[in-house]
Each structure stands twice: as C-alpha cells, then as structure tokens.
Enzyme design. Sequence first.
Site, PDB file in Angstrom:
ATOM      1  N   CYS A 110      -3.226   1.168   6.650  1.00 41.88           N
ATOM      2  CA  CYS A 110      -3.661   0.615   7.152  1.00 41.88           C
ATOM      3  C   CYS A 110      -4.555   1.938   8.934  1.00 41.88           C
ATOM      4  CB  CYS A 110      -2.650   0.599   8.010  1.00 41.88           C
ATOM      5  SG  CYS A 110      -1.205   0.376   8.710  1.00 41.88           S
ATOM      6  N   GLU A 144       3.186  -4.953  12.342  1.00 43.87           N
ATOM      7  CA  GLU A 144       2.179  -3.729  12.259  1.00 43.87           C
ATOM      8  C   GLU A 144       1.647  -4.524  11.439  1.00 43.87           C
ATOM      9  OE1 GLU A 144       2.379  -0.752  13.604  1.00 43.87           O
ATOM     10  OE2 GLU A 144       4.714  -1.427  14.382  1.00 43.87           O
ATOM     11  N   ASN A 163       0.767  -1.116  -0.399  1.00 42.26           N
ATOM     12  CA  ASN A 163       0.038  -0.002  -0.139  1.00 42.26           C
ATOM     13  C   ASN A 163       0.811   1.046  -0.200  1.00 42.26           C
ATOM     14  OD1 ASN A 163       0.924  -0.620   2.530  1.00 42.26           O
ATOM     15  ND2 ASN A 163      -0.987   0.579   3.055  1.00 42.26           N
ATOM     16  N   THR A 184      -1.159 -13.254   7.622  1.00 40.87           N
ATOM     17  CA  THR A 184       0.264 -13.174   7.301  1.00 40.87           C
ATOM     18  C   THR A 184       0.941 -12.980   8.459  1.00 40.87           C
ATOM     19  OG1 THR A 184       0.038 -12.583   5.739  1.00 40.87           O
ATOM     20  CG2 THR A 184       2.001 -12.854   6.052  1.00 40.87           C
ATOM     21  N   GLY A 192       1.711  -5.957   7.478  1.00 37.02           N
ATOM     22  CA  GLY A 192       1.022  -6.700   6.168  1.00 37.02           C
ATOM     23  C   GLY A 192      -0.534  -7.435   7.040  1.00 37.02           C
ATOM     24  N   SER A 193      -1.178  -8.388   6.726  1.00 42.29           N
ATOM     25  CA  SER A 193      -1.790  -8.640   7.013  1.00 42.29           C
ATOM     26  C   SER A 193      -1.965  -9.564   8.389  1.00 42.29           C
ATOM     27  CB  SER A 193      -2.662  -9.356   6.314  1.00 42.29           C
ATOM     28  OG  SER A 193      -2.336 -10.781   6.038  1.00 42.29           O
TER      29      SER A 193
HETATM   30  P1  ADP Z   1      -2.049  -8.202   2.247  1.00 43.77           P
HETATM   31  O1  ADP Z   1      -2.658  -9.280   2.297  1.00 43.77           O
HETATM   32  O2  ADP Z   1      -2.469  -7.267   2.541  1.00 43.77           O
HETATM   33  O3  ADP Z   1      -1.889  -8.686   0.678  1.00 43.77           O
HETATM   34  P2  ADP Z   1       0.403  -9.446   3.356  1.00 43.77           P
HETATM   35  O4  ADP Z   1       0.673  -9.701   4.836  1.00 43.77           O
HETATM   36  O5  ADP Z   1       0.078 -11.342   1.901  1.00 43.77           O
HETATM   37  O6  ADP Z   1      -0.932  -8.564   3.067  1.00 43.77           O
HETATM   38  O7  ADP Z   1       1.906  -9.644   2.135  1.00 43.77           O
HETATM   39  C1  ADP Z   1       2.481  -8.389   3.509  1.00 43.77           C
HETATM   40  C2  ADP Z   1       4.101  -8.936   3.033  1.00 43.77           C
HETATM   41  O8  ADP Z   1       4.310 -10.252   3.310  1.00 43.77           O
HETATM   42  C3  ADP Z   1       3.933  -8.973   1.375  1.00 43.77           C
HETATM   43  O9  ADP Z   1       5.765  -8.992   1.103  1.00 43.77           O
HETATM   44  C4  ADP Z   1       3.651 -10.160   1.328  1.00 43.77           C
HETATM   45  O10 ADP Z   1       4.545 -11.205   0.250  1.00 43.77           O
HETATM   46  C5  ADP Z   1       4.113 -10.379   2.414  1.00 43.77           C
HETATM   47  N1  ADP Z   1       4.179 -12.005   2.898  1.00 43.77           N
HETATM   48  C6  ADP Z   1       2.980 -13.157   2.396  1.00 43.77           C
HETATM   49  N2  ADP Z   1       3.200 -14.545   3.164  1.00 43.77           N
HETATM   50  C7  ADP Z   1       3.996 -14.185   3.555  1.00 43.77           C
HETATM   51  C8  ADP Z   1       4.742 -15.759   4.259  1.00 43.77           C
HETATM   52  N3  ADP Z   1       3.905 -16.354   4.917  1.00 43.77           N
HETATM   53  N4  ADP Z   1       6.019 -15.305   4.621  1.00 43.77           N
HETATM   54  C9  ADP Z   1       7.213 -13.873   4.816  1.00 43.77           C
HETATM   55  N5  ADP Z   1       5.892 -13.084   4.462  1.00 43.77           N
HETATM   56  C10 ADP Z   1       4.385 -13.152   3.552  1.00 43.77           C
END
Ligand code: ADP
Length: 487
Positions: free
Chosen positions: A287, A253, A155, A235, A231-232
């Site tokens: 966020c 965060e 974002n 995750t 991120g989310s």
């Molecule tokens: P969104 O759902 O908003 O795309 P994510 O949490 O999926 O947010 O993504 C945030 C970051 O975390 C990105 O750089 C993504 O590639 C990374 N990511 C997603 N899944 C994993 C994982 N299992 N382990 C580590 N990093 C991850």
Amino acid sequence: MAHSKALLVLENFIAGKFVPCSSYIDSYNPSTGEVYCRVPDSGKEEVEAAVKAAKAAFPIWSSKSPLERSRVLNKLADLIEHDLEAFAQAESKDQGKTITFARTVDIPRAVYNFRFFASSILHHMTECTQMATVGCVHYTSRTPVGVAGLISPWNLPLYLLTWKIAPAIACGNTVVAKPSEMTSVTAWMMCKLLEKAGVPHGVVNVVFGMGAKAGEALVCHPTVPLISFTGSTLTAQRITEKSAPHCKRLSLELGGKNPAIVFDDADLSQCIPITLRSSFANQGEICLCTSRIFVQRGIYSEFLKKFVAEAKKWKVGNPLDPTVDVGALISKEHLEKVRSYVKKAQAEGAQVLCGEGVDSLALPPGNQKGYFMLPTVIAEVKDDSCCMQEEIFGPVTCVVAFDTEEEVIERANSVKYGLAATVWSSNVGRVHRVAQKLQAGLVWTNCWLIRDLNLPFGGMKASGIGREGGKDSYEFFTEVKTITIKH
Ligand code: ADP
C-alpha cells in the site's frame, strides 16, 4: 477440480486445537498457476466457535501482568525466527513474492512485531493530574477491550497479521484473526508454534476463509467490540456499514496512490534506485508503493532515461530464485486488472516506456502459467487518468513533469487517497515545507519505508481511519477510564 499432486490442507485453529472445516477453497501458487493448497471455507459457525474460545480465554489472559505477556511474545518471536527460512519459503510460494523479499522483509518484520510489542507493553504510563483547590486527583487507567477481530490482506501476509496480533495480545486482549483466503499458509504455520511459546488456548484463534463469509461473520459478531482491518477502501466501507449497528471500534488501513516528488536538486544517485524500489518492490503490491512520480522539468528527461534503463534491469521470474527481483502477482484476476490499467493508459495516448505490452517477458519452463508482469513505466499521462487516480497495486508507475513547488503540492494532493509520499530534494527548508503540506499519513524525504514502530502508521482521506504503532496501538487495543479521587 482434479489435483495431480498431494495438496496442503489447512485447518482452523480454535481454542488451541486444529479443527477441520466442512468445506474448503482452492488456493493457487501464483508462480505456477496451480492449485497447491486447500483453505477452510469458514462461516458463521466457525467464527462463533472461535469467538467463544477467545471470550473464555479473556479473563485469564487479561489478568496476566504485562511482563508475563511480554515473555510469551518474545518466545513466539524466537520460535518464528528459528524457522525463518521455512516461513520465507512458504510465504514466497503462497504469495508469489521473491524469496529474497520474504527472507529480508516479511518474516524478519513478523518476528520484530512480536519483539517490539513485547517490549513496548512494559513502558506505557497513564496520566495523572491534580486539582489542589478542590482537593482532587484525576488519573486514567487502561484495560484490554475483549475479543479483537483482526482481518488482514494478501500482500504482506504474516507481516501484517502479526502487526495486529502482537499489540492486541500484548495489551491483554484475546483475538480471532481472519487472514486473506489467498495467503493463509504462514498464519497456519504460526498457529503450530503458539502452544510452545506459552500462548494459552483460546488467546489466538485463526479462522480461514472468504471475506464476505468468514470476515463478515466476524465483523457482525456482537461479542467482538473491535476490528482492526487492512485491505481495500471498498471493503472498509462495507465493514464500517456492517459494524455500525454494534458501534464497534475500527482501525482501517487502506489503499494509497502515493506520489514521489523529485525536485531538480535531488541526488539522483540515491533517488533513482530507491524510487525503483518504492515502485516495484513486492511487485508493487504494497500500500506504500509509489505510483505517481512527479519530476521537476529541468531534470525530467534525465530522470526518465535513467529510471527506465534501470527498470529494464529488474529480473522477473521464479520467486524462489534468489537472483529474481520481481515475483508473481497474487492472482490471475489481479494480473488482468493491473494489465487493463496499462491498456487504458495506452488508449488515452500515454506512452508506455518499458514493461507490459512493449517488452517481451521470458519465463522459466515451470513458470509459464504464473501471473508475471514486467515493471512498467508510463509517461505522458494526464493527472485525471485512471492510472494517476486509482490504486493499481502492481508493478506500474507513472512519471510526469512539474514546474513549481505550489503546483506539485496541489497535483500530488489531488487524489482521493492520502497514505504515503516521498520528497526528493537537498534543500532542507523545501523538504519541511512540502512535507507539511502533503496530505499523507507518512512522508519520507530522501528515503522510503524506513519505519520506527513507535510512531503512528496510517493514512488520511480514503486511505484509512486511525493510526497504529507503539502508543497508537496501545490506545486502540485498550479502553481508557478517567478516575477522580476527592481527598
Ligand atoms: P483486496 O481487494 O486487496 O483483496 P480486500 O479488502 O478484499 O483486499 O481483502 C482484505 C481482507 O479483507 C481479506 O482478508 C479479505 O478476505 C477480507 N474481506 C473481504 N471482504 C470482506 C468483508 N465483506 N467483510 C470482512 N472482511 C472482508
């Protein structure tokens, strides 16, 4: 798939060199729906090489004085600032955000992240206490931790990546960063400036690719003792699980479901434009964006009428057009997800007052296949509806009425998240009272998004673990030791 135009091809940045990858992922321009860039699809092998380079660079970088590191960070800030327009154009094209937002928020903040930590690192002091009766002096020392793993979202790509890189390297760590696979271009552009800024080879390594592959390889790597992730929440749960066997230090965060509380003594001439911004800035993909607006019953109708009238004025279209207020959402899948929330609200009997499904969106010819959506305001929605409980992360906000202070505090806190809140009132006592009781890591009263980077940033509950910011980042990115001297 067939590509009509020449594509931009990114490479990983490891040990000071751009390195091609054996496979690549397509990256889309969200405002046209076309593939325009290819991003390395890194995995364990690439992460291994990057961690090795970061480990090798650690002894020299960590032994430099804060002042030496500070100079390098300042130089990097100057170089990014020099190319601000190119970075802003690239961020807008890659992410779908408006050029105005990229020019005035994303890239200036990336520059400031380096300047801020270049200065901040010069001003930390550690503790010292004395025990006169025993004849002891205790003091603490802080040292960099090692190779920091930094994982950032799509974002605010360069903004959030540099919010991690700057404090990590200012403190003397070396880093392996993994930007979002959907928005990798500005991180790659930054790598081109590192050598000129004087960042030694291996201090900053960037591996591009998917979260489940490259990100997870970083999280599971035994030589990376610390992960800073934005991120989310989902995750973050996986990262916590995967890093647990290594007892890694985590800063997380995460998402939010941020309330704005508007009391009947609020100054609506300030509150309405700022709440529009807090709801729809960056297409609602921050966020910290507001997505639940609680308005005291006495002013509810007036607020709603004015708010909707203003929301309708927000111009949606080509992000590179400086008169546009709302650009494209990050992806087709995300747009569909955001739209599905509006449909669910309608099915539950809520009223969609403007935007998705009720107003028509006219797009310029080149943007017909882009992922656009009008700012959407929903009313008559119940607190337990998914639109009031789940993070939508798009230009959608719900407006509901409330009667008393106690009631609104309870309703505002009745979600799993606890990142940010805004309170609108001219009663100073009430503002303090409510701010104290809200479950949120950040409370803005009569304003939004004003930040002093010295102060803690982060959320409660499912919005995160840990805080970052001047002192908090210093503590996160260093290891503390207590030393006792008997004399
Ligand atoms: P969104 O759902 O908003 O795309 P994510 O949490 O999926 O947010 O993504 C945030 C970051 O975390 C990105 O750089 C993504 O590639 C990374 N990511 C997603 N899944 C994993 C994982 N299992 N382990 C580590 N990093 C991850």
